[in-house]
Scaffold this motif. Structure first.
Motif, PDB file in Angstrom:
ATOM      1  N   UNK A 166       4.683  51.525  39.847  1.00 29.05           N
ATOM      2  CA  UNK A 166       4.940  52.668  38.968  1.00 29.05           C
ATOM      3  C   UNK A 166       5.060  52.252  37.504  1.00 29.05           C
ATOM      4  N   UNK A 167       5.033  50.972  37.235  1.00 25.61           N
ATOM      5  CA  UNK A 167       5.165  50.512  35.859  1.00 25.61           C
ATOM      6  C   UNK A 167       5.962  49.231  35.776  1.00 25.61           C
ATOM      7  N   UNK A 168       6.407  48.918  34.572  1.00 29.90           N
ATOM      8  CA  UNK A 168       7.145  47.676  34.343  1.00 29.90           C
ATOM      9  C   UNK A 168       8.390  47.937  33.505  1.00 29.90           C
ATOM     10  N   UNK A 169       9.345  47.062  33.653  1.00 33.62           N
ATOM     11  CA  UNK A 169      10.620  47.144  32.939  1.00 33.62           C
ATOM     12  C   UNK A 169      10.987  45.738  32.476  1.00 33.62           C
ATOM     13  N   UNK A 170      11.669  45.651  31.336  1.00 31.28           N
ATOM     14  CA  UNK A 170      12.086  44.359  30.798  1.00 31.28           C
ATOM     15  C   UNK A 170      13.599  44.280  30.744  1.00 31.28           C
ATOM     16  N   UNK A 171      14.132  43.164  31.211  1.00 30.92           N
ATOM     17  CA  UNK A 171      15.573  42.894  31.175  1.00 30.92           C
ATOM     18  C   UNK A 171      15.843  42.040  29.947  1.00 30.92           C
ATOM     19  N   UNK A 172      16.663  42.561  29.034  1.00 32.63           N
ATOM     20  CA  UNK A 172      16.827  41.967  27.704  1.00 32.63           C
ATOM     21  C   UNK A 172      18.318  41.846  27.375  1.00 32.63           C
ATOM     22  N   UNK A 173      18.726  40.808  26.624  1.00 35.87           N
ATOM     23  CA  UNK A 173      20.128  40.708  26.204  1.00 35.87           C
ATOM     24  C   UNK A 173      20.408  41.615  25.006  1.00 35.87           C
ATOM     25  N   UNK A 174      21.483  42.391  25.107  1.00 34.88           N
ATOM     26  CA  UNK A 174      21.876  43.294  24.022  1.00 34.88           C
ATOM     27  C   UNK A 174      23.356  43.108  23.716  1.00 34.88           C
ATOM     28  N   UNK A 175      23.698  43.433  22.472  1.00 35.89           N
ATOM     29  CA  UNK A 175      25.096  43.407  22.051  1.00 35.89           C
ATOM     30  C   UNK A 175      25.300  44.515  21.021  1.00 35.89           C
ATOM     31  N   UNK A 176      26.515  44.871  20.794  1.00 31.79           N
ATOM     32  CA  UNK A 176      26.818  45.883  19.785  1.00 31.79           C
ATOM     33  C   UNK A 176      26.382  45.394  18.410  1.00 31.79           C
ATOM     34  N   UNK A 177      25.874  46.312  17.596  1.00 29.48           N
ATOM     35  CA  UNK A 177      25.465  45.951  16.245  1.00 29.48           C
ATOM     36  C   UNK A 177      26.603  46.108  15.253  1.00 29.48           C
ATOM     37  N   UNK A 178      26.645  45.231  14.251  1.00 24.15           N
ATOM     38  CA  UNK A 178      27.665  45.365  13.209  1.00 24.15           C
ATOM     39  C   UNK A 178      27.177  46.333  12.134  1.00 24.15           C
ATOM     40  N   UNK A 179      27.903  46.441  11.026  1.00 21.44           N
ATOM     41  CA  UNK A 179      27.553  47.409   9.986  1.00 21.44           C
ATOM     42  C   UNK A 179      26.209  47.122   9.351  1.00 21.44           C
ATOM     43  N   UNK A 180      25.756  45.877   9.419  1.00 16.83           N
ATOM     44  CA  UNK A 180      24.458  45.516   8.838  1.00 16.83           C
ATOM     45  C   UNK A 180      23.340  45.532   9.877  1.00 16.83           C
ATOM     46  N   UNK A 181      23.658  45.942  11.103  1.00 15.18           N
ATOM     47  CA  UNK A 181      22.625  46.019  12.135  1.00 15.18           C
ATOM     48  C   UNK A 181      22.380  44.728  12.860  1.00 15.18           C
ATOM     49  N   UNK A 182      23.244  43.748  12.675  1.00 17.51           N
ATOM     50  CA  UNK A 182      23.112  42.462  13.355  1.00 17.51           C
ATOM     51  C   UNK A 182      24.008  42.451  14.601  1.00 17.51           C
ATOM     52  N   UNK A 183      23.579  41.727  15.652  1.00 21.88           N
ATOM     53  CA  UNK A 183      24.389  41.702  16.883  1.00 21.88           C
ATOM     54  C   UNK A 183      25.715  40.975  16.666  1.00 21.88           C
ATOM     55  N   UNK A 184      26.776  41.506  17.274  1.00 21.77           N
ATOM     56  CA  UNK A 184      28.069  40.832  17.195  1.00 21.77           C
ATOM     57  C   UNK A 184      28.028  39.488  17.907  1.00 21.77           C
ATOM     58  N   UNK A 185      27.155  39.374  18.901  1.00 18.89           N
ATOM     59  CA  UNK A 185      27.003  38.140  19.674  1.00 18.89           C
ATOM     60  C   UNK A 185      25.521  37.832  19.800  1.00 18.89           C
ATOM     61  N   UNK A 186      25.174  36.562  19.685  1.00 20.20           N
ATOM     62  CA  UNK A 186      23.761  36.180  19.715  1.00 20.20           C
ATOM     63  C   UNK A 186      23.569  34.927  20.558  1.00 20.20           C
ATOM     64  N   UNK A 187      22.488  34.913  21.325  1.00 23.42           N
ATOM     65  CA  UNK A 187      22.131  33.745  22.118  1.00 23.42           C
ATOM     66  C   UNK A 187      21.415  32.721  21.261  1.00 23.42           C
ATOM     67  N   UNK A 188      21.561  31.413  21.553  1.00 22.81           N
ATOM     68  CA  UNK A 188      22.096  30.868  22.800  1.00 22.81           C
ATOM     69  C   UNK A 188      23.596  30.562  22.792  1.00 22.81           C
ATOM     70  N   UNK A 189      24.259  30.582  21.632  1.00 19.73           N
ATOM     71  CA  UNK A 189      25.652  30.158  21.579  1.00 19.73           C
ATOM     72  C   UNK A 189      25.754  28.644  21.610  1.00 19.73           C
ATOM     73  N   UNK A 190      26.966  28.152  21.539  1.00 22.96           N
ATOM     74  CA  UNK A 190      27.185  26.698  21.585  1.00 22.96           C
ATOM     75  C   UNK A 190      28.313  26.397  22.568  1.00 22.96           C
TER      76      UNK A 190
END
Length: 318
Positions: A166-190
């Protein structure tokens, strides 16, 4: 005592293998073993002889096996009888759908389908993947819609079940965006600053795909698991509140991405996986129930998959 424990036990009696039965029952082996142990605790006696290989039943287990088959047969017969009494049951197409697809894919798909196929009466059973598959294998639904990835195929015998894409779907990492539109958390981390991770429960299908993403990543993500649930919608709610990062189906966050309440937590193409959305049915010649509406819908979908034009979708209806 739960009926699925009986079904687990019958499967183990047939395969004589905990690992094989766990695979067939779409659960992890530890979870399968716990359910057999729970059944034995309920029965008050050992039903399985774990000192032998292949696994075999104890004398009490052999007696219980016969009773379990009789109980399950009676329950299935009763269910079929009740389904026959449902008003309009033959007009209603029963879909078994995992939660993540039930909340996102299914509503839009049905609305779009009606514009091409015509009037459609449907009943949705939203379940986890394991129970959704059981609905099909037990003859309790007409059609199953589920994700597919080569690393995590559903154990449905092709000689008994057939499928369409029936189609395709993508599993993606998401996080809440801050006031500038950047993710509060980003991969890969340390190692020193791990990313707070909102994950799926043990055995969840999407959770197993996240494990594939982590295993295949060029730079392994540093994740600190702080929350888990089996439902993607639950993870999305936690991500929206800023608790951490979650891997979510892209179709489930369209509105949140547009408003920038959620944003990608990695570069495009990184830490993601594409899966197929498939629809399954029991082959008509083997099916316990053949509804005219479900048969007509399948032929319509098969025609679309082959690229066959349908000038008048209703012409395919009985």
């Amino acid at each position: 005592m739960e009926t699925k424990w009986l079904e687990d036990f019958v499967s183990l009696a047939e395969t004589r293998s905990f690992s094989r039965s766990a695979q067939l029952r779409h659960v992890t082996q530890p979870a399968f073993s716990r359910r057999i142990q729970a059944l034995e605790a309920w029965a008050g006696i050992d039903l399985v002889d774990r000192s032998s290989y292949p696994t075999r039943l104890t004398p009490a287990g052999e007696t219980f096996h016969a009773q379990a088959l009789e109980i399950l047969g009676a329950l299935q017969a009763t269910r079929n009888m009740m389904r026959g009494h449902q008003s309009g049951a033959q007009d209603m197409i029963d879909f078994a759908v995992p939660h993540s697809l039930a909340f996102t894919f299914f509503p839009h798909w049905v609305m779009d389908l009606r514009s091409r196929f015509g009037a459609l009466k449907s009943r949705l059973m939203a379940l986890n993947v394991h129970d959704a598959v059981l609905q099909l294998t037990e003859g309790s639904c007409d059609l199953l819609i589920a994700y597919h990835h080569p690393s995590q195929p559903l154990q449905l015998a092709p000689e008994r079940y057939e499928m369409l894409s029936l189609g395709h779907e993508t599993l993606v990492p998401y996080a809440r965006g801050d006031d500038s539109g950047q993710p509060l958390f980003r991969l890969p981390g340390t190692a020193a600053h791990k990313v707070p991770y909102l994950g799926y429960g043990e055995g969840a299908y999407l959770g197993r795909l996240v494990e594939v993403i982590v295993k295949q990543a060029a730079v392994p993500p540093q994740l600190d698991a702080i929350y888990e649930t089996d439902m993607a919608e639950g993870l999305k709610a936690m991500a929206l509140e800023g608790h951490g990062l979650a891997f979510l189906p892209a179709s489930s966050v369209k509105k949140e991405l547009k408003s920038k309440r959620l944003v990608r937590a990695a570069e495009a193409g990184q830490y993601e996986i594409t899966m197929e959305v498939r629809i399954y049915r029991e082959r008509p010649e083997l099916a316990r129930h053949n509804k005219a509406g479900a048969l007509a819908l399948w032929e319509f979908l098969r025609g679309e998959a082959r690229g066959e034009p349908r000038a008048n979708p209703q012409a395919a209806r009985p």
